[in-house]
Structure formats: structure tokens, C-alpha cells
Scaffold this motif. Structure first.
Motif, mmCIF file in Angstrom:
data_model
loop_
_atom_site.group_PDB
_atom_site.id
_atom_site.type_symbol
_atom_site.label_atom_id
_atom_site.label_comp_id
_atom_site.label_asym_id
_atom_site.label_seq_id
_atom_site.Cartn_x
_atom_site.Cartn_y
_atom_site.Cartn_z
ATOM 1 N N VAL A 258 -9.244 8.063 -14.121
ATOM 2 C CA VAL A 258 -8.593 8.326 -15.408
ATOM 3 C C VAL A 258 -7.848 9.651 -15.326
ATOM 4 C CG1 VAL A 258 -8.906 8.610 -17.898
ATOM 5 C CG2 VAL A 258 -10.462 7.114 -16.606
ATOM 6 N N THR A 259 -6.529 9.592 -15.499
ATOM 7 C CA THR A 259 -5.753 10.835 -15.461
ATOM 8 C C THR A 259 -4.462 10.686 -16.267
ATOM 9 O OG1 THR A 259 -4.958 12.609 -14.019
ATOM 10 C CG2 THR A 259 -4.372 10.360 -13.387
ATOM 11 N N MET A 260 -3.885 11.822 -16.657
ATOM 12 C CA MET A 260 -2.617 11.910 -17.389
ATOM 13 C C MET A 260 -2.691 11.273 -18.775
ATOM 14 S SD MET A 260 -0.203 10.902 -14.145
ATOM 15 C CE MET A 260 1.300 10.822 -15.101
ATOM 16 N N GLN A 261 -3.891 11.169 -19.334
ATOM 17 C CA GLN A 261 -4.079 10.477 -20.605
ATOM 18 C C GLN A 261 -4.372 11.448 -21.755
ATOM 19 O OE1 GLN A 261 -3.655 7.012 -20.703
ATOM 20 N NE2 GLN A 261 -3.052 7.469 -18.588
ATOM 21 N N THR A 262 -3.933 11.049 -22.946
ATOM 22 C CA THR A 262 -4.435 11.659 -24.174
ATOM 23 C C THR A 262 -5.446 10.682 -24.746
ATOM 24 O OG1 THR A 262 -2.400 12.882 -24.644
ATOM 25 C CG2 THR A 262 -3.874 12.456 -26.492
ATOM 26 N N LEU A 263 -6.700 11.074 -24.729
ATOM 27 C CA LEU A 263 -7.815 10.193 -25.098
ATOM 28 C C LEU A 263 -8.328 10.569 -26.482
ATOM 29 C CD1 LEU A 263 -9.504 10.596 -21.623
ATOM 30 C CD2 LEU A 263 -8.265 8.563 -22.394
#
Length: 286
Positions: free
Chosen positions: A244-249
């Protein structure tokens, strides 16, 4: 309850001020899950806040530093690796402040020098942190870096002011640096968009209590508090989220996917509807 999710891992937590801080809760949970950490905040925050108390409790060394200053950041990474005995596995950027909000300057009458400080403290400091870490090769392969955002990066919220611009920039940095750091070093970078939370910084936003009430009524699960955010951060720091990367969670009880909820609708339908006549003498509703 500990699940040893961070056993053997090393981390740096930026921004723990007092027990209201999300960073404070994250630091406690990280150590509970088996990590060893260092803490960093501005020198004035260390003097005025309770960071020393947290350091004693967690047996974590405190490294006072200005996160907008590259040399200070170099010191934090260098000393952290020395103190903890190796490269850093996880990092939390929990830093944000708007002088315009503090001075109650409305968005259409901003002081631009203050706005640049807002952007530097709340967003550009994250880029500086990432750039320094990458140049020093301070983050271990597969490491996890988090920053804290808010949905005002995408939607307009009364009173959030130039912090909304800062959060939008923060999320852009997350994506742009996330691509580079992931491709070259296998390091993941994500932002957690949290429910409105009554931290020391959050309490300075106009209408914060009303915003929290509105969000609570809109969210099917209710607002996520600082402890909920800390739990989410721990999972993101762990090996369970390796891809999981580069995400706005979103950690917001579902608020970000809502249009109107039953609880909010009932709230407004129970209020008196203000009637007034417009210039044509017709009945309108405010």
C-alpha cells in the motif's frame, strides 16, 4: 492488547505535544507493539508541552528540531539511527499549523507571508523530511512513512482556511514522492485523512465543535478518535500493508463517502425553518 506488529522495528514520531496529540497516541501504540522510537518536535513545543513526560514513559530519546529546517532534520535522522541501532522502519509526520487561522484571518483576506509559513510548516516540511531521509538512505527497505491529512484537501469546510491548501499539497507530495521512493527504495508513503479530532491544533479552527458534531451525525460509524487513528497507523507501519503506497486513506467513520445521513436530516428537520421574504415578497427558506 499487543499483537507484536512492530516487534524489532525502529521509528521516529514527529509532532507529539501532549495527550491530545494523535502523534502521542501513535507513539504509545508503537512501543506497545514492540517498536523502539525517538520523538521529535520543535524546541519550543518540547519546552511548553509534555513531550519530555512521554519520552520518560516510553524510554524514547527526544530530539528537538524544526521540521522546516533541513539541517535539523539531518540531525534527527542521524541521531535516531545511532540511538536505535540501524535504519528507520517507520516514520510519522504529524505536523500542521496555520498562523492565519491563529490570527483569525479569513480566507479572502490572508496574509501571504503567513500563508507561506502555513505551507512550509504543514506540507513542505514533509517534502523536506522525505528528501533528507532519502539522501541519507535513512529508511530501511520496505519502510513505511505516514502523514496526517483531512478531507478539506478535497472539499470546502468553513473555517479551515489555508490549512486546506496545505493538506492538498501534503497529499500531492505523498503521491509524487511515494512513486520515487517506492520505485527506488521500496519505501511506501501514505496519508491518513482523519476525522476532525480535538487536538491542540484542531481546537484553533473556527467552529471545530460544530464541525465534529456534524461529522459525527453524518458518519455511519461516527467520528474516528485519536486512538482509532493510532491503531490505523500501527497497521500501516506493519508488514501487513507492504503493497500500500501513494494513497490517501480515510479513517473517518465513512464520512468521506456520505451525502446526507438520517441522523443529520433529523437534526435539521427538527430545527425551526427561518422564513423571510425576498425582494419580490415571496416566501424563502434560509
Amino acid at each position: 492488547m499487543s499483537h507484536n506488529l512492530l516487534k524489532g522495528k525502529r521509528g521516529i514520531i514527529f509532532g507529539a505535544l501532549n495527550e491530545m496529540s494523535i502523534a502521542w497516541k501513535v507513539a504509545e501504540r508503537a512501543v506497545e507493539e514492540g517498536a523502539v522510537i525517538t520523538l521529535s518536535n520543535t524546541p519550543v513545543a518540547v519546552r511548553m508541552g509534555d513531550t519530555l513526560k512521554l519520552g520518560e514513559k516510553l524510554n524514547a530519546e527526544i530530539l528537538p528540531a524544526d521540521a522546516t529546517n533541513v539541517e535539523d532534520l539531518e540531525m534527527v535522522f542521524s541521531k535516531s539511527m545511532e540511538i536505535l541501532g540501524g535504519k528507520i522502519d517507520f516514520l510519522l509526520h504529524s505536523i500542521g499549523m496555520s498562523p492565519n487561522v491563529r490570527k483569525k484571518r479569513p480566507y479572502d483576506d490572508l496574509d501571504y507571508d503567513l500563508m507561506m509559513k502555513t505551507l512550509d510548516i504543514s506540507a513542505i516540511s514533509f517534502h523536506k523530511m522525505l528528501q533528507v531521509a532519502k539522501k541519507m538512505d535513512a529508511i530501511a527497505e520496505g519502510g513505511s512513512i505516514l502523514t496526517l491529512s483531512y478531507i478539506a484537501a478535497h472539499r470546502t469546510f468553513f473555517g479551515y482556511n489555508d490549512m486546506a491548501d496545505a493538506k492538498a499539497l501534503l497529499e500531492s507530495i505523498t503521491r509524487s514522492f511515494g512513486y520515487i521512493y517506492g520505485r527506488e527504495k521500496g519505501v511506501r508513503i501514505n496519508a491518513i485523512s482523519q476525522s476532525p479530532t480535538l487536538t491542540t491544533a484542531g481546537s484553533g479552527i473556527k467552529g471545530m465543535e460544530d464541525l465534529m458534531d456534524f461529522s459525527e451525525r453524518m458518519s455511519p460509524l461516527g467520528n474516528a478518535n485519536a486512538d482509532d487513528c493510532a491503531d490505523y497507523c500501527i497497521v500501516m507501519f506493519s508488514d501487513l500493508t507492504r503493497k500500500v503506497t501513494m494513497q490517501t486513506l480515510y479513517n473517518d467513520g465513512g464520512f468521506s463517502s456520505m451525502g446526507m445521513s438520517l441522523r443529520a436530516m433529523k437534526r435539521y428537520s427538527n430545527n425551526e425553518i427561518e422564513e423571510f421574504k425576498n425582494e419580490k415578497g415571496e416566501i424563502s427558506y434560509g
